[in-house]
Design an enzyme around this catalytic site. Structure first.
Site, PDB file in Angstrom:
ATOM      1  N   GLU A  50      -5.367  11.971  -7.888  1.00 33.88           N
ATOM      2  CA  GLU A  50      -4.332  11.378  -7.029  1.00 33.88           C
ATOM      3  C   GLU A  50      -3.120  12.284  -6.733  1.00 33.88           C
ATOM      4  OE1 GLU A  50      -3.912   8.101  -5.575  1.00 33.88           O
ATOM      5  OE2 GLU A  50      -2.218   9.173  -4.745  1.00 33.88           O
ATOM      6  N   GLY A  83      11.267   5.993  11.063  1.00 32.85           N
ATOM      7  CA  GLY A  83      11.182   5.915  12.521  1.00 32.85           C
ATOM      8  C   GLY A  83      12.562   6.139  13.112  1.00 32.85           C
ATOM      9  N   GLY A  84      12.836   5.489  14.218  1.00 37.13           N
ATOM     10  CA  GLY A  84      14.139   5.653  14.850  1.00 37.13           C
ATOM     11  C   GLY A  84      15.178   4.657  14.352  1.00 37.13           C
ATOM     12  N   ASP A 116      -5.999   8.328  -3.702  1.00 39.66           N
ATOM     13  CA  ASP A 116      -7.218   7.651  -4.166  1.00 39.66           C
ATOM     14  C   ASP A 116      -7.635   6.488  -3.264  1.00 39.66           C
ATOM     15  OD1 ASP A 116      -7.631   9.337  -6.296  1.00 39.66           O
ATOM     16  OD2 ASP A 116      -6.661   8.057  -7.759  1.00 39.66           O
ATOM     17  N   GLN A 130     -11.144   6.130  -8.998  1.00 44.50           N
ATOM     18  CA  GLN A 130     -10.529   5.169  -8.064  1.00 44.50           C
ATOM     19  C   GLN A 130     -10.925   5.322  -6.598  1.00 44.50           C
ATOM     20  OE1 GLN A 130      -6.141   3.549  -6.616  1.00 44.50           O
ATOM     21  NE2 GLN A 130      -6.196   4.663  -8.495  1.00 44.50           N
TER      22      GLN A 130
END
Ligand code: COA
Length: 416
Positions: free
Chosen positions: A140, A248-249, A169, A17
């Site tokens: 993978e 995130g925040g 991959d 892959q």
């Protein structure tokens, strides 16, 4: 229509892959990609997880569209000779063999550079050159573990978890494509080829950048306020698994919608973006939360964020995931339904944009694949079927100057 990579010839010495995803992308954008495969068997994915007897498996067809297939035994002297000719006339060679395989075949970077100093040689390996694990073969999930994804994915009370997304991959293949295009631009300036190497570990880690951010924050302050462990739970000295928390925040979570008891995907992802607090309260019918000091700021909300999510789930209880998103989008709230592969395959917008494409294959009939996720104003990548094993052997050999008799002789010694 001329395509940006028209005239770029790529020897595609890739399999499985990671490598094929890279060369497929370049083929969509116009490169002449010649997949070199072992006679008789070819890329192992042609046979893996077959759903139709005697027809190439979807694993192969979905990663090798728009390519040519040349069968060549590159361990035989006659095959090596053909490969050398091809190398002299190509711009790029891409490979993702196990460590040292190309050298053992007699095609080290030095030899390739000698045969064609303008050629770009691009490799995927599990670990980078000189790494203490650089002798390992990697797939993978191994890469997801080695690159920091597994230790940070899943729930805190469960084991490290692998993502279904091919972070090791296809993601590595995309990094390699960027490297190849950069080297091609560099070659325009210097006239010289170069070696481009991407490791799967590095590519996974690149996508786990925010987790390295969190490791350093944790070491400095001892907690991570956006993780579910805060403020009631414990932190150790390593980044924990955060379940479905936002990275995130912005706090977020996967929330149940109508029908979740029987449908494992009746959920939406809901994000509480700071500035959207007021619209969220309005959408939920909780206007009293807008100015309540216990709810007003992100910091005030965090200690009881799961109570807030529970309240939102109460509101979602009589709405399907699609109905919920249709309401919430009007309030500018970042959210999406949790979509299944079946829903994605049949999504009219994805069909219209060319992200889900139906392709005709000589043996399989039609199948679905994922088309180019990159959209251009002046290029519409067209996805064509993957080649049958050796479908273009004669065509490629003829383009290298081999006569019909030469090709017959190569076949006699099973070099093609
Ligand atoms: N003619 C003759 N020999 C060929 C050939 C051809 N056309 N194409 C490949 N081979 C040979 C190679 O030279 C190698 O021979 P050698 O080991 O005797 O030197 C052999 O086939 C097998 O190559 P290898 O790549 O090691 O295959 P594998 O099936 O044992 O391992 C991987 C598969 C994916 C684990 C390994 O290739 C790998 O670690 N690749 C780098 C990381 C990677 O891309 N992994 C993800 C794949 S999605």
């Amino acid at each position: 229509m001329t395509k940006p990579l028209d005239g770029i010839r790529i020897i595609d010495f890739t399999h499985v892959q990671a490598g094929p995803a890279c060369t497929q992308l370049l083929a969509w954008f116009g490169a002449d990609v010649i997949k070199v495969e072992r006679p008789g068997s070819g890329d192992v994915t042609r046979n893996q997880l077959r759903d139709i007897p005697d027809a190439d498996a979807l694993y192969f067809t979905m990663l090798n569209s728009n390519k040519k297939s040349l069968t060549l035994d590159t361990k035989k002297p006659e095959g090596k000779e053909v490969l050398e000719k091809l190398i002299r006339e190509s711009d790029v060679l891409v490979e993702n063999f196990g460590p040292g395989a190309l050298d053992r075949m007699g095609f080290s970077w030095e030899r390739l550079n000698e045969l064609n100093p303008k050629m770009i040689v691009a490799s995927v390996k599990g670990f980078s050159d000189g790494h203490h694990y650089d002798d390992l073969k990697v797939y993978e999930n191994v890469a997801q573990c080695a690159g920091g994804a597994a230790s940070t994915t899943g729930f805190w009370d469960g084991p490290p978890t692998i993502s279904a997304a091919a972070l090791g991959d296809s993601n590595t293949g995309m990094h390699l494509a960027i490297g190849i295009l950069t080297a091609l631009l560099g070659r325009d300036k210097t006239g010289k080829g170069q070696k481009v190497a991407v490791s799967m570990q590095d590519s996974v880690l690149n996508l786990c950048r925010v987790k390295l951010r969190d490791q350093q924050r944790l070491e400095r302050v001892g907690y991570l306020e956006e993780y579910p462990q805060y403020p009631h739970g414990e932190f150790s000295d390593v980044v924990p698994r955060g379940g479905n928390a936002g990275g995130g925040g912005q706090p977020g979570w996967v929330l149940k919608c109508k029908g979740w008891e029987t449908d494992p995907n009746a959920y939406i992802y809901f994000t509480i973006q700071g500035h959207a607090w007021e619209p969220i309260c309005k959408a939920l019918g909780k206007p009293e939360w807008i100015d309540d000091p216990a709810y007003k700021t992100a910091e005030a909300r965090q200690p009881h964020i799961f109570e807030i999510f529970k309240t939102i789930e109460g509101w979602l209880a009589d709405k399907t995931k699609f109905e919920a998103v249709d309401i919430l989008r009007k309030f500018d709230i970042p959210c999406a339904p949790v979509l299944t592969m079946k829903e994605l395959a049949n999504d009219p917008s994805l069909r219209a944009s060319g992200t889900i494409v139906e392709v005709q294959h000589k043996k399989r009939g039609s199948y679905l694949t994922v088309g180019s996720p990159i959209k251009f104003s002046d290029l519409k990548p067209e996805v064509t079927a993957s080649p049958l094993l050796g479908e273009h052997t004669e065509e490629v050999l003829a383009s290298l100057g081999y006569s019909k008799q030469d090709i017959f002789n190569l076949r006699e010694v099973k070099a093609v």
